[in-house]
Design a protein around this motif. Sequence first.
Motif, mmCIF file in Angstrom:
data_model
loop_
_atom_site.group_PDB
_atom_site.id
_atom_site.type_symbol
_atom_site.label_atom_id
_atom_site.label_comp_id
_atom_site.label_asym_id
_atom_site.label_seq_id
_atom_site.Cartn_x
_atom_site.Cartn_y
_atom_site.Cartn_z
ATOM 1 N N THR A 163 -40.804 47.004 -80.840
ATOM 2 C CA THR A 163 -41.387 47.586 -79.639
ATOM 3 C C THR A 163 -40.901 49.023 -79.461
ATOM 4 O OG1 THR A 163 -39.577 46.777 -78.256
ATOM 5 C CG2 THR A 163 -41.466 45.296 -78.591
ATOM 6 N N PHE A 164 -41.380 49.626 -78.365
ATOM 7 C CA PHE A 164 -41.013 51.004 -78.053
ATOM 8 C C PHE A 164 -39.500 51.175 -77.943
ATOM 9 C CE2 PHE A 164 -40.194 53.730 -74.177
ATOM 10 C CZ PHE A 164 -40.148 54.939 -74.870
ATOM 11 N N LEU A 165 -38.825 50.310 -77.175
ATOM 12 C CA LEU A 165 -37.378 50.455 -76.989
ATOM 13 C C LEU A 165 -36.607 50.142 -78.266
ATOM 14 C CD1 LEU A 165 -36.865 49.011 -73.389
ATOM 15 C CD2 LEU A 165 -36.646 51.389 -74.142
ATOM 16 N N ASP A 166 -37.169 49.265 -79.138
ATOM 17 C CA ASP A 166 -36.527 49.042 -80.440
ATOM 18 C C ASP A 166 -36.458 50.339 -81.227
ATOM 19 O OD1 ASP A 166 -35.989 46.251 -80.296
ATOM 20 O OD2 ASP A 166 -38.122 45.844 -80.593
ATOM 21 N N HIS A 167 -37.571 51.047 -81.270
ATOM 22 C CA HIS A 167 -37.603 52.318 -82.007
ATOM 23 C C HIS A 167 -36.707 53.368 -81.323
ATOM 24 C CE1 HIS A 167 -40.591 51.086 -84.879
ATOM 25 N NE2 HIS A 167 -41.487 50.808 -83.942
ATOM 26 N N ILE A 168 -36.749 53.395 -79.988
ATOM 27 C CA ILE A 168 -35.955 54.397 -79.261
ATOM 28 C C ILE A 168 -34.461 54.232 -79.556
ATOM 29 C CG2 ILE A 168 -35.180 55.052 -76.943
ATOM 30 C CD1 ILE A 168 -37.821 56.288 -77.733
ATOM 31 N N SER A 369 -35.779 49.081 -88.990
ATOM 32 C CA SER A 369 -34.931 50.275 -89.070
ATOM 33 C C SER A 369 -35.576 51.339 -89.951
ATOM 34 C CB SER A 369 -33.547 49.908 -89.621
ATOM 35 O OG SER A 369 -32.910 48.988 -88.767
ATOM 36 N N TRP A 370 -36.109 50.927 -91.104
ATOM 37 C CA TRP A 370 -36.747 51.889 -92.004
ATOM 38 C C TRP A 370 -37.972 52.510 -91.332
ATOM 39 C CZ3 TRP A 370 -41.425 52.689 -94.437
ATOM 40 C CH2 TRP A 370 -41.425 53.554 -95.524
ATOM 41 N N THR A 371 -38.729 51.695 -90.616
ATOM 42 C CA THR A 371 -39.908 52.215 -89.904
ATOM 43 C C THR A 371 -39.489 53.218 -88.842
ATOM 44 O OG1 THR A 371 -40.986 50.066 -90.243
ATOM 45 C CG2 THR A 371 -41.978 51.556 -88.639
ATOM 46 N N SER A 372 -38.425 52.910 -88.113
ATOM 47 C CA SER A 372 -37.945 53.836 -87.073
ATOM 48 C C SER A 372 -37.512 55.166 -87.670
ATOM 49 C CB SER A 372 -36.782 53.202 -86.309
ATOM 50 O OG SER A 372 -37.194 52.022 -85.649
ATOM 51 N N GLN A 373 -36.875 55.119 -88.826
ATOM 52 C CA GLN A 373 -36.446 56.372 -89.468
ATOM 53 C C GLN A 373 -37.645 57.222 -89.896
ATOM 54 O OE1 GLN A 373 -33.318 57.521 -89.416
ATOM 55 N NE2 GLN A 373 -33.016 55.643 -88.205
ATOM 56 N N GLN A 374 -38.744 56.553 -90.324
ATOM 57 C CA GLN A 374 -39.967 57.303 -90.661
ATOM 58 C C GLN A 374 -40.553 57.964 -89.421
ATOM 59 O OE1 GLN A 374 -40.847 57.694 -93.911
ATOM 60 N NE2 GLN A 374 -38.977 56.520 -94.235
ATOM 61 N N ILE A 375 -40.464 57.272 -88.290
ATOM 62 C CA ILE A 375 -40.927 57.859 -87.028
ATOM 63 C C ILE A 375 -40.066 59.058 -86.650
ATOM 64 C CG2 ILE A 375 -41.163 57.424 -84.552
ATOM 65 C CD1 ILE A 375 -41.924 54.544 -85.225
ATOM 66 N N LYS A 376 -38.757 58.924 -86.829
ATOM 67 C CA LYS A 376 -37.842 60.022 -86.506
ATOM 68 C C LYS A 376 -38.141 61.255 -87.354
ATOM 69 C CE LYS A 376 -32.870 61.067 -86.329
ATOM 70 N NZ LYS A 376 -31.511 60.521 -86.514
ATOM 71 N N ILE A 377 -38.402 61.035 -88.647
ATOM 72 C CA ILE A 377 -38.733 62.158 -89.540
ATOM 73 C C ILE A 377 -40.013 62.844 -89.074
ATOM 74 C CG2 ILE A 377 -39.456 62.731 -91.890
ATOM 75 C CD1 ILE A 377 -37.607 60.438 -92.844
ATOM 76 N N ALA A 378 -41.015 62.044 -88.699
ATOM 77 C CA ALA A 378 -42.286 62.616 -88.247
ATOM 78 C C ALA A 378 -42.109 63.413 -86.960
ATOM 79 C CB ALA A 378 -43.312 61.492 -88.041
ATOM 80 N N ILE A 379 -41.275 62.902 -86.028
ATOM 81 C CA ILE A 379 -41.035 63.628 -84.771
ATOM 82 C C ILE A 379 -40.380 64.967 -85.049
ATOM 83 C CG2 ILE A 379 -39.705 63.600 -82.631
ATOM 84 C CD1 ILE A 379 -40.119 60.583 -82.525
ATOM 85 N N ASN A 380 -39.350 64.995 -85.884
ATOM 86 C CA ASN A 380 -38.654 66.250 -86.191
ATOM 87 C C ASN A 380 -39.577 67.267 -86.843
ATOM 88 O OD1 ASN A 380 -36.166 65.502 -85.130
ATOM 89 N ND2 ASN A 380 -35.510 64.513 -87.031
ATOM 90 N N GLU A 381 -40.390 66.804 -87.806
ATOM 91 C CA GLU A 381 -41.282 67.736 -88.505
ATOM 92 C C GLU A 381 -42.294 68.360 -87.548
ATOM 93 O OE1 GLU A 381 -43.081 65.540 -91.630
ATOM 94 O OE2 GLU A 381 -41.309 65.576 -92.945
ATOM 95 N N ASN A 382 -42.924 67.535 -86.722
ATOM 96 C CA ASN A 382 -43.955 68.054 -85.831
ATOM 97 C C ASN A 382 -43.367 68.897 -84.706
ATOM 98 O OD1 ASN A 382 -46.822 66.811 -86.511
ATOM 99 N ND2 ASN A 382 -45.312 65.207 -86.916
ATOM 100 N N MET A 383 -42.198 68.510 -84.179
ATOM 101 C CA MET A 383 -41.595 69.295 -83.112
ATOM 102 C C MET A 383 -41.107 70.646 -83.624
ATOM 103 S SD MET A 383 -42.072 67.969 -80.288
ATOM 104 C CE MET A 383 -42.589 66.435 -79.534
ATOM 105 N N ASN A 384 -40.685 70.697 -84.875
ATOM 106 C CA ASN A 384 -40.331 72.007 -85.453
ATOM 107 C C ASN A 384 -41.555 72.911 -85.528
ATOM 108 O OD1 ASN A 384 -37.656 71.299 -85.805
ATOM 109 N ND2 ASN A 384 -37.964 70.516 -87.883
#
Length: 770
Positions: A163-168, A369-384
């Motif tokens: 869920t959302f909070l799992d990823h957060i 966990s692996w899925t969350s890390q892919q989300i984190k990478i996508a957030i960093n790339e787009n926010m940059n």
Amino acid sequence: MASMSHSSLALGGASSACASDYLRSSTNGVNGVPLKTLGRAVFTTTRRKGLAVTARLKKGKKFEHPWPANPDPNVKGGVLSYLSEFKPLGDSQKPVTLDFEKPLVELEKKIVDVRKMANETGLDFTEQIITLENKYRQALKDLYTHLTPIQRVNIARHPNRPTFLDHIHNITDKFMELHGDRAGYDDPAIVTGIGTIDGKRYMFIGHQKGRNTKENIMRNFGMPTPHGYRKALRMMYYADHHGFPIVTFIDTPGAYADLKSEELGQGEAIANNLRTMFGLKVPILSIVIGEGGSGGALAIGCANKMLMLENAVFYVASPEACAAILWKTSKAAPEAAEKLRITSKELVKLNVADGIIPEPLGGAHADPSWTSQQIKIAINENMNEFGKMSGDELLKHRMAKYRKIGVFIEGEPIEPSRKINMKKREAVFSDSRKLQGEVDKLKEQILKAKETSSEEEPSSEILNEMIEKLKSEIDDEYTEAARAVGLEERLTAMREEFSKASSEEHLMHPVLIEKIEKLKEEFNTRLTDAPNYESLKSKLNMLRDFSRAKAASEATSLKKEINKRFQEAVDRPEIREKVEAIKAEVASSGASSFEELPDELKEKVLKTKAEVEAEMAGVFKSMGLELEAMKPNLRDVAEQTYAPSENLQEKFEKLNQEITEKIAEVVRTPEIKSMIELLKVETAKVSQTPGVTEASQKIEALEQQIKQKIAETLSMSGLQQKQEELEKELAAARELAAEESDGSVKEDDDDDDEDSSESGKSEMVNPSFA
């Protein structure tokens, strides 16, 4: 409370917190008394000069305060994370197997069994285990690289999907949840809060589903009320004011559509969010982590970019709802999911989504966990990328994203693959008045052709064209009528069942024939209730009239052609000479009837007649027709040779009626019906693919079987015996008439008269021999 000194204040239930706050004040005389001690007392009283307060504390379940006895100041998320209601589950989630994953479960079971056997026996099954594991990985890869849209929908709704909070909690260094819409309610279906990723602060907003039944009820299965959207709106304003980039996580079937939510302004809350998000000057990134349903997803999804997990879906209506609307049944959900184009790959092609975040094989729940890390990478790339834009540039970028969705193309040919989804054909006559006008015009032409020979009859091509138009219109009318009376689905299913049975070699099952008859009877009974019944009836009458006109036209043309060919054959010199010679010999013999002719002359007459009949058979064969043996008609012979009694004539008519009724009864039996239906199918196949010898032989065999069955039934019914008795009576009557007759027979010398020889009256036009 006119006199506080003589009254007591009883506080219970919901007001216990207020009582405890009052008791812990610096002037109540019980400063520092812990709540645990107060909780054990039934009544707690404090007295002050002129004032007495009594608080009654409700006994109940001991409150489990989330704050631990020894908090760790270095805990992930900060010490305030102990206040969060989102705690690790006490029991692990039960594994859920989707329908299309059952083959994988069988392989897993085999691997477990082999390992258990190895442990119990002490034998080495390493190779077998490795082989099974390789087979399992390959099957998993093949399955998850060729998923259908409805399978991705099921994965997006998987109960164990993070869920959302799992990823957060997996991607943030610290996260503090913020509550309330400042209008009296805090919707748990939408969670908002501030968190940091690699030292950068973000405002996180997302739909929150539950991880079990209890949480799902508390979170309302991720379906927000207006309070939730207003809470999200408040946090957006907060983020815009402080310059925090916004990251939204979408995972909802849709906004909660109950009566209370509508009364509180569900539509207004969503619309307000849409309008506001297009005016925020901070970067907005939306990530669809599960299913994004309709306006409930868009209310927090108007972003500069929208990313989707590989197995996420985004739709305006769920496949089940779409199928219920279009096909009247939710069983058509797989087809609806395919037509809606709701998967991540299709939405990226349509420019609705801007990127895909990969998931592990087996879905996000296989490795959260692996899925969350892919989300984190996508957030960093787009926010940059967004960090290099100003506020106005972000607004223009956001507007351009939605402006480019949907493209109109004019003047270009449509791709063949896309024509499949279009209307298959236009109606031949969309205006019934136009069709009626053409019909009336053609009828008038046919009537004029009958009244006068100066005008030619309509050509067969015109009649065929009109008949085809009417057939097409009637097919459409029948389809509309079946839909109106609610039998369309049953008729379609029966048509498929009939086609399947017809394709097989064996005869159709009597049960299927009975089902077809019942459905046909039900449809005919309910057809009169269809709103287009009168239109259908009118067109059927038109079709009948034109079919008759076509048959009459073809019969006339065929008759003319036969007479022309026959005359050409008879006018041949050798035939004409033989006929004239026979006529001269008959005239010179002086005989008044065929019986009085000499035997030699009789043979010549019969031989010449046989030659003429052979010529006629050749004419029919050259026209593609087949001439059966010319047989005398017993009733006509009887009528010519004697005046039959009324009693005998009635017997003939009654026998004919009984034979007709018996044949009709035999034809209605399931066995003969199945043969006839199969004969129709085989005949249709031969007409489509002419020249097939096997099919022609099969048709001949079926015809022979049908004739044999009818003959056997007639023989067993006693009708054949009746016919033989009547034939004997007829023969006796003929003999009696011959004795009473003076033996003179008047005959014309014209070639078009019928032959009255002992062979009986022929069923075709032949020249007579005087």
